[in-house]
Structure formats: structure tokens, C-alpha cells
Write a protein that holds these residues in place. Structure first.
Motif, PDB file in Angstrom:
ATOM      1  N   GLU A 294      -4.707   0.680  -0.294  1.00  0.00           N
ATOM      2  CA  GLU A 294      -5.093   1.908   0.402  1.00  0.00           C
ATOM      3  C   GLU A 294      -4.874   1.829   1.907  1.00  0.00           C
ATOM      4  O   GLU A 294      -5.539   2.518   2.680  1.00  0.00           O
ATOM      5  CB  GLU A 294      -6.575   2.204   0.126  1.00  0.00           C
ATOM      6  N   PHE A 295      -3.926   0.993   2.341  1.00  0.00           N
ATOM      7  CA  PHE A 295      -3.736   0.779   3.783  1.00  0.00           C
ATOM      8  C   PHE A 295      -2.309   1.091   4.225  1.00  0.00           C
ATOM      9  O   PHE A 295      -1.736   0.399   5.076  1.00  0.00           O
ATOM     10  CB  PHE A 295      -4.099  -0.669   4.150  1.00  0.00           C
ATOM     11  N   ALA A 296      -1.731   2.157   3.693  1.00  0.00           N
ATOM     12  CA  ALA A 296      -0.339   2.487   4.023  1.00  0.00           C
ATOM     13  C   ALA A 296      -0.142   2.760   5.518  1.00  0.00           C
ATOM     14  O   ALA A 296       0.838   2.317   6.120  1.00  0.00           O
ATOM     15  CB  ALA A 296       0.126   3.680   3.199  1.00  0.00           C
ATOM     16  N   SER A 297      -1.059   3.485   6.142  1.00  0.00           N
ATOM     17  CA  SER A 297      -0.900   3.810   7.568  1.00  0.00           C
ATOM     18  C   SER A 297      -1.039   2.568   8.432  1.00  0.00           C
ATOM     19  O   SER A 297      -0.290   2.377   9.402  1.00  0.00           O
ATOM     20  CB  SER A 297      -1.910   4.871   7.992  1.00  0.00           C
TER      21      SER A 297
ATOM     22  N   SER B 220       0.829  -1.212   0.000  1.00  0.00           N
ATOM     23  CA  SER B 220       0.000   0.000   0.000  1.00  0.00           C
ATOM     24  C   SER B 220       0.858   1.255   0.000  1.00  0.00           C
ATOM     25  O   SER B 220       1.872   1.328   0.700  1.00  0.00           O
ATOM     26  CB  SER B 220      -0.918   0.025   1.225  1.00  0.00           C
TER      27      SER B 220
ATOM     28  N   SER C 209      -8.198   2.966   6.859  1.00  0.00           N
ATOM     29  CA  SER C 209      -6.823   2.630   7.225  1.00  0.00           C
ATOM     30  C   SER C 209      -6.335   3.484   8.385  1.00  0.00           C
ATOM     31  O   SER C 209      -5.755   2.964   9.356  1.00  0.00           O
ATOM     32  CB  SER C 209      -5.893   2.812   6.014  1.00  0.00           C
ATOM     33  N   ASP C 210      -6.574   4.805   8.310  1.00  0.00           N
ATOM     34  CA  ASP C 210      -6.120   5.700   9.383  1.00  0.00           C
ATOM     35  C   ASP C 210      -6.802   5.366  10.705  1.00  0.00           C
ATOM     36  O   ASP C 210      -6.171   5.394  11.766  1.00  0.00           O
ATOM     37  CB  ASP C 210      -6.381   7.156   8.994  1.00  0.00           C
TER      38      ASP C 210
ATOM     39  N   THR D 265      -1.059   4.452  -0.344  1.00  0.00           N
ATOM     40  CA  THR D 265      -2.001   5.494   0.067  1.00  0.00           C
ATOM     41  C   THR D 265      -2.804   4.985   1.262  1.00  0.00           C
ATOM     42  O   THR D 265      -2.822   3.783   1.543  1.00  0.00           O
ATOM     43  CB  THR D 265      -2.956   5.873  -1.078  1.00  0.00           C
ATOM     44  N   SER D 266      -3.469   5.924   1.947  1.00  0.00           N
ATOM     45  CA  SER D 266      -4.241   5.555   3.138  1.00  0.00           C
ATOM     46  C   SER D 266      -5.662   6.071   3.038  1.00  0.00           C
ATOM     47  O   SER D 266      -5.884   7.270   2.812  1.00  0.00           O
ATOM     48  CB  SER D 266      -3.582   6.116   4.399  1.00  0.00           C
ATOM     49  N   SER D 267      -6.603   5.165   3.228  1.00  0.00           N
ATOM     50  CA  SER D 267      -8.010   5.541   3.273  1.00  0.00           C
ATOM     51  C   SER D 267      -8.384   5.986   4.685  1.00  0.00           C
ATOM     52  O   SER D 267      -7.596   5.844   5.628  1.00  0.00           O
ATOM     53  CB  SER D 267      -8.871   4.354   2.868  1.00  0.00           C
TER      54      SER D 267
ATOM     55  N   ALA E  46      -5.376   2.018  12.030  1.00  0.00           N
ATOM     56  CA  ALA E  46      -4.000   2.216  12.499  1.00  0.00           C
ATOM     57  C   ALA E  46      -3.975   2.942  13.835  1.00  0.00           C
ATOM     58  O   ALA E  46      -3.222   2.570  14.755  1.00  0.00           O
ATOM     59  CB  ALA E  46      -3.195   2.991  11.460  1.00  0.00           C
TER      60      ALA E  46
END
Length: 470
Positions: A383-386, A328, A335-336, A330-332, A339
């Protein structure tokens, strides 16, 4: 923020690390045999506790000892017809090898008993000077337990009750419960000079001397198994506080529960042990970590192949969910949120007596939330970078292998795996998959068992086989 530890002496939560520093002393092995999987519990738990503290910026001084002179070591050497130093070298190397297999880091200091004889003699001399110890005519030196009013406080026993259960010869002891500080030498045994004649230290005095030398301001946490709370830790407390009542010896005592097999404590003396190396090769380091960390360190825990296989599968599910989002960028909003909740729950759990079961539950909940989203909308996997970063950090603190998942295509079969398995292993996985497709179940089972014996596991999924190193 500080960390709270449940203190075995007071029964309450004790804050440590308020000044940003934490000194930890843990009783290490007596090196006369290979360590079994029950011995591993304390070392693995404290490895995680130290990782957490350092990840939060604490300056940790972590110490465990090696008992390298003891009756068991001498007896083993005599049985094999080798020197006691050879036994110590062999089983210290074995201990370190098994720690490496499990991904357990080394402490900042690993003092040995035989390197601290002068400190032990000095401590014994101080105990004699203060009236807490006495030399016997045969060259032994004993601690007089009746001179220490708090004796029994750590193990929650009364002195009068201890006397009722005392057995065996009292020798030169004034009280049957008095314990040995210095043992007079016997023919053929290793010995060191002392004011009371040649001899060697008793077991209990070594840890008192080593805590004082390596953690001169006292141990914030003193760890060890619940089986050595009495008499070993009780005696340490009496020795150190008797010799230096003005100093802080230990701020919090933390005892881990025993590993049981068939409801009985796992112990070499019982004979129901599984070598730590054998267990690791059979089940894999991540499965063993999951098994030990999903129970609170203070509670007893059961061992069986069935339990470890269940933990291996659950760990693989967790790591697969992590790997699904590991690319990932980007963060949706989801996701934020996941996290943030994960970091908050993990930090709170670990600060409250190192509650690893709650910490792992938080990981599964976060991964499950992401997994449900990816299942319903596959494009969201990126979309789950965070959450990826939060999980990566926490998996690292807990010591799990969160290596990036790869896909290899071999003979028309897409195989998911981490690391770089040998080509021959990948080809056998592909052959097995072709056997499954042709419904040649006996051949598929044979290949699976063959790979299993070599330390590889295969999970069959709709997207193809998943290969894991055990």
C-alpha cells in the motif's frame, strides 16, 4: 525556485539558476597517479548536485578539467623511463575507471590543459597589457600580486601576512608572492612556442582559460577542495578578474572539506592514501556514497574501515525498507503523507547549499515510518505506491542502487538478493546457511570470508540470508 550555495568569497548564500541555467566548473585531477578515496569526494558530490539540478529542470553545463602537463607528470615519466603522454593516458584511463566503479557520471566537457595553450597565451598577453603580469629575462612570466588589490580576499589573508610565511628562492620575481603564468622550457621537457620563448603554462592559468572558454558567461559555481582555495583559486580569481574586470568570472565558490585518516589529511604526499578502486571493491559504491553524503560537503570527514562498514549496513537497511514496498500498487493515507513530507524535505534540503545529510535523514525517516507500519501489519507492504515512487526518484538522484530485490531458492534456502548473482555464489550462500543451522560456525565463517573476498556480503535475518554485491 532557485538554489542557494554558500559562497566561500562572501561567506553568504548566493542564488544560482534563477534563469533556469547553471554553469558548474570543478577542478579535476592532475593525472600522474591513481586517484585515492579522498580525491573522490568532490567528484561524487558534484555528481549528486548535477543530478539534483537536472531532476528539477535546470539546464546544466558541467565542466571539469584534466591537468595533463605538470612537474609531477614529467617526474613520473622520467622515473619510469616512458613519455609524459603515456603517463597521462594511463592515469586518465585509471581516473575514468574509478569513476565508473562508483557510478559517477562524466561531465559535459572534460577539457585538457594541453588543448588550451593558445587561450592561456592570449590571457597572459592581456594580463601583461593591463600591467598585472611581467616577463622575466629567463623566459618565465609572472603575475604581480600587488597590482590586484583584492588578492587574498578568497582565502581571507592579508598580503603583508603572506609575505611573512614566504620561503624559497625568489629568482626573477619582483615580489616573493608573485606566481608563475608561463615557465621557460628546460632540456628534455615538453614545450610550446610563445611570445616569450618555448615553455609551458603554470598550473593556475589553465583553469582561468578553460572557465572562460567553456563557460563564457562565467561559472555560476566553481568547485574544488578546501586545500586549493589558496593559492590555486586565489590565483585564478586574480588572473581572470585582472584580465577581464568587466566580466563575471564566478558567482559562487564552493569548497569541499578534506578526507582525513587518523585525524590527518589524506594525501599522496603524506602517504596515508587508500586507492579509490580498492576502497570501492572493499566496501561497495553504496557504502561510499552513504559515507560521503551523510556529511555536509563543506566539512572534513574521517575515513576508516569501521566507519565504512557501519555505512554499508545502514545503506542496506535503507534499501531493504525500500524493496519491501517496491511492489506496491496502491497508496494508503500514510503512504501519501510520508511521500509528500519526503519530497518537501528533500527539495528544501538540496536547494539550501546541497544539504545531503538532511536529504538522507528525510529518506530514513520516511522509510522508517513505512517499516513500522509493515512490521505491525505485514499486509500493508503493498500500500505504499506513492512513497515507493518518491523514494525511487530520490535514491536515483543520490546515486544509490535501488534495484528490485529478488528471492532465489537454492537447496532449500530462500536467499534475498538484487540482480542475478552467479549460481556458484548462491550455492555457497546456501551451504553457509546449512552450516549455520548445524552450528558449524567455523565453516560458516570460512564461507562468509570467501564470499567477502570476492565482493559479496551476507546479512543473516530471521527470513533467511540477504546477499549483496559490495
Amino acid at each position: 525556485m532557485s538554489v542557494k550555495v554558500r559562497d566561500s568569497l562572501s561567506g553568504g548564500l548566493v542564488e544560482v539558476g534563477g534563469d533556469g541555467r547553471v554553469g558548474i566548473y570543478v577542478c579535476g585531477p592532475t593525472v600522474y597517479n591513481h586517484i585515492h578515496i579522498g580525491n573522490v569526494r568532490g567528484h561524487l558530490f558534484w555528481d549528486v548536485a548535477v543530478r539534483f539540478l537536472r531532476s528539477r529542470g535546470y539546464r546544466v553545463k558541467f565542466v571539469w578539467n584534466i591537468t595533463d602537463i605538470d612537474d609531477k607528470i614529467i617526474n613520473r615519466a622520467n622515473q619510469e623511463g616512458v613519455s609524459w603522454k603515456e603517463i597521462v593516458r594511463r592515469y586518465t584511463d585509471s581516473f575514468h575507471e574509478r569513476l565508473r566503479l562508483l557510478g559517477i557520471g562524466m561531465p559535459d566537457a572534460e577539457p585538457r590543459a594541453t588543448e588550451h595553450i593558445p587561450e592561456m597565451i592570449s590571457l597572459i598577453e592581456e594580463l601583461i597589457r593591463r600591467g598585472h603580469a611581467y616577463p622575466a629575462p629567463n623566459g618565465d612570466v609572472y603575475y604581480a600580486v600587488e597590482t590586484f588589490p583584492r588578492y587574498g580576499a578568497l582565502s581571507k589573508q592579508r598580503l603583508e601576512e603572506m609575505k611573512v610565511t614566504e620561503r624559497g628562492q625568489t629568482g626573477h620575481k619582483r615580489n616573493p608572492l608573485d606566481f608563475t603564468l608561463w615557465k621557460a622550457s628546460k632540456p628534455g621537457e615538453p614545450s610550446w612556442g610563445s611570445p616569450w620563448g618555448d615553455g609551458r603554462p603554470g598550473w593556475h592559468i589553465e583553469c582561468s582559460a578553460m572557465v572562460e572558454k567553456h563557460l563564457p558567461e562565467g561559472a555560476d559555481i566553481h568547485g574544488g577542495g578546501s586545500d586549493i582555495r589558496f593559492p590555486h583559486h586565489e590565483n585564478e580569481l586574480a588572473q581572470s578578474c585582472g584580465a577581464h574586470p568587466e566580466r563575471t568570472f564566478v558567482r559562487a565558490w564552493a569548497h569541499h572539506g578534506m578526507v582525513r585518516m587518523a585525524a590527518e589529511k589524506m594525501a599522496k604526499s603524506v602517504g596515508n592514501v587508500v586507492d579509490a578502486k580498492e576502497a570501492t571493491l572493499r566496501h561497495g559504491r553504496d557504502a561510499i556514497r552513504m559515507w560521503l553524503l551523510q556529511s555536509h560537503y563543506s566539512q572534513p570527514i574521517d575515513y576508516s574501515d569501521e566507519i565504512l562498514e557501519e555505512k554499508r549496513r545502514s545503506c542496506e537497511r535503507l534499501l531493504r525498507l525500500y524493496r519491501e514496498i517496491s511492489r506496491s500498487e496502491t497508496s494508503s493515507v500514510l503512504s501519501d503523507r510520508l511521500a509528500g513530507e519526503l519530497r518537501e524535505r528533500f527539495d528544501a534540503a538540496m536547494r539550501e547549499d546541497f544539504n545531503t545529510p538532511e536529504a538522507i535523514a528525510a529518506l530514513f525517516d520516511a522509510a522508517g515510518g513505512a517499516g513500522r507500519e509493515v512490521s505491525s501489519r505485514p499486509a500493508s507492504a503493498g500500500e505504499f505506491a506513492s512513497l515507493k515512487e518518491a523514494m525511487r526518484e530520490i535514491l536515483g538522484v543520490l546515486g544509490f542502487d535501488a534495484g528490485e530485490e529478488r528471492i532465489s531458492e537454492v537447496d532449500g534456502v530462500r536467499i534475498r538478493h538484487t540482480g542475478e548473482p552467479p549460481e556458484a555464489v548462491l550455492r555457497r550462500v546456501a551451504r553457509r546457511e546449512h552450516s549455520r543451522r548445524r552450528r558449524e560456525w567455523s565453516e560458516a565463517d570460512r564461507l562468509r570470508e570467501e564470499l567477502l573476498r570476492e565482493g559479496w556480503t551476507i546479512e543473516d535475518t530471521s527470513a533467511g540470508p540477504v546477499l549483496s554485491r559490495r
